[in-house]
Design a protein around this motif. Structure first.
Motif, short mmCIF file in Angstrom:
data_model
loop_
_atom_site.label_atom_id
_atom_site.label_comp_id
_atom_site.label_asym_id
_atom_site.label_seq_id
_atom_site.Cartn_x
_atom_site.Cartn_y
_atom_site.Cartn_z
N TYR A 94 1.00 -1.30 0.02
CA TYR A 94 -0.02 0.18 0.01
C TYR A 94 0.93 1.31 -0.05
N THR A 95 2.04 1.27 0.69
CA THR A 95 3.01 2.35 0.96
C THR A 95 3.63 2.47 -0.54
N VAL A 96 3.81 1.36 -1.09
CA VAL A 96 4.61 1.49 -2.49
C VAL A 96 3.62 2.05 -3.49
N TYR A 97 2.29 1.67 -3.44
CA TYR A 97 1.35 2.27 -4.42
C TYR A 97 1.28 3.70 -4.07
N ALA A 98 1.34 4.27 -2.94
CA ALA A 98 0.83 5.54 -2.53
C ALA A 98 1.94 6.60 -2.99
N THR A 99 3.27 5.80 -2.68
CA THR A 99 4.39 7.00 -2.91
C THR A 99 5.27 6.77 -3.98
N ALA A 100 4.98 5.54 -4.79
CA ALA A 100 5.63 5.17 -5.78
C ALA A 100 4.97 4.92 -7.31
N ILE A 101 3.96 4.24 -7.19
CA ILE A 101 3.03 4.00 -8.49
C ILE A 101 2.16 4.77 -8.64
N ASN A 102 1.48 5.42 -7.55
CA ASN A 102 0.24 6.16 -8.16
C ASN A 102 0.78 7.43 -8.91
N PRO A 103 -0.01 7.56 -10.13
CA PRO A 103 0.42 8.61 -11.14
C PRO A 103 0.17 10.00 -10.30
N ASN A 104 -0.67 10.37 -9.43
CA ASN A 104 -0.91 11.52 -8.90
C ASN A 104 -0.12 11.76 -7.54
N LYS A 105 0.97 11.03 -7.24
CA LYS A 105 1.81 10.98 -6.17
C LYS A 105 2.19 12.38 -5.76
N GLY A 106 2.65 13.13 -6.99
CA GLY A 106 3.10 14.50 -7.00
C GLY A 106 4.57 14.34 -6.11
N THR A 107 4.72 15.47 -5.52
CA THR A 107 6.14 15.54 -4.91
C THR A 107 6.33 14.29 -3.80
N VAL A 108 5.45 13.75 -3.17
CA VAL A 108 5.75 12.76 -2.28
C VAL A 108 6.31 11.56 -2.98
N GLY A 109 6.48 11.50 -4.14
CA GLY A 109 7.17 10.36 -4.87
C GLY A 109 8.74 10.67 -4.35
N THR A 110 9.18 11.93 -4.06
CA THR A 110 10.70 11.90 -3.85
C THR A 110 10.96 11.15 -2.39
N ILE A 111 9.96 10.86 -1.72
CA ILE A 111 10.45 10.32 -0.37
C ILE A 111 9.94 8.78 -0.31
N ALA A 112 9.51 8.21 -1.65
CA ALA A 112 9.15 6.92 -1.79
C ALA A 112 10.31 6.06 -1.22
#
Length: 253
Positions: free
Chosen positions: A157-175
């Motif tokens: 779930y964390t991987v999806y929210a921070t890395a896979i989700n196309p709408n993750k925005g800047t949160v992807g930097t802390i994945a």
């Protein structure tokens, strides 16, 4: 629904250079992660006369797995997506984000990476045992099964929210950091009960090298079910049916 997006993949994908590079990246990332995680347990046992099951050993395992996974994800995130875990790959597959053929190659890379890491540890430590995951006293296989499902659900779930989700925005930097932290936290929660694998590759390498397959199925079935559920839920509810742009963060200030 995500199930409609599941794809087998074209045959040529199995030998396409991009797919092979991704599988190789998963191999090295998993090797780095397992060498750090399994190696920390072996080192702690050597220094404390088999004290890895003590509170201090649990904290050491949590830190080693959290740090190791942070690096493992970070170094392959821009190549393969930084799965470093067959359960994460399976979660991405059931969510329609990776084909079945690519899943198989990722799994091969991950399992080989774990096996090579354990062989290197065995050789470099002069033959010390790479201990397979095992249940603690009083813990049944069904207890461990539920533990693995829940812990892996949280991870994927964390991987999806921070890395896979196309709408993750800047949160992807802390994945990579978020993924490492959830694994470290889950080791603290479940490590004293079943070792807190959450990762079939992490369990496979030590089991193969030590040839100890006791209750090994738990460390495959639990993570794959937990990862699959997380993929279906996040893709189906939070990605698949999104019909509007997320509100800007300023709306919540």
């Amino acid at each position: 629904m995500p199930i409609r997006n599941i794809a087998f993949g074209r045959p040529e994908e199995a030998y396409h250079p991009d797919t092979l590079r991704c599988a190789l990246a998963e191999f090295f990332s998993t090797l780095i992660f397992v060498f750090a995680g399994e190696g920390s347990g072996m080192a702690f046992n050597k220094l404390t006369d088999n004290g890895s099951t003590t509170p201090a050993g649990l904290i050491a395992a949590s830190l080693a797995h959290g740090f190791g996974l942070f690096v493992g994800v970070a170094v392959s995130a821009n190549i393969s997506g930084g799965h470093v875990n067959p359960a994460v790959t399976f979660g991405a597959f059931v969510g329609g984000n990776i084909s079945f053929l690519r899943l198989i190659l990722y799994w091969i890379g991950q399992l080989l990476g774990s096996t090579v890491a354990c062989l290197l540890l065995w050789f470099s430590t002069g033959g010390l045992t790479t201990s397979a995951f095992a249940l603690s006293s009083g813990v049944t296989v069904w207890n461990a099964f539920v533990f693995e499902i829940v812990m892996t659900f949280g991870l994927v779930y964390t991987v999806y929210a921070t890395a896979i989700n196309p709408n993750k925005g800047t949160v992807g930097t802390i994945a990579p950091l978020a993924i490492g932290l959830i694994v470290g936290a889950n080791v603290l929660a479940g490590g004293a009960f079943d070792g807190a694998s959450m990762n079939p590759a992490v369990s496979f390498g030590p089991a193969l090298v030590s040839w100890d397959w006791t209750n090994h199925w738990v460390y495959w079935a639990g993570p794959l079910i937990g990862g699959g559920i997380a993929g279906l839920i996040f893709e189906g509810i939070f990605i698949g049916y999104q019909t509007h742009e997320p509100l800007p963060t300023t709306e919540f200030n």
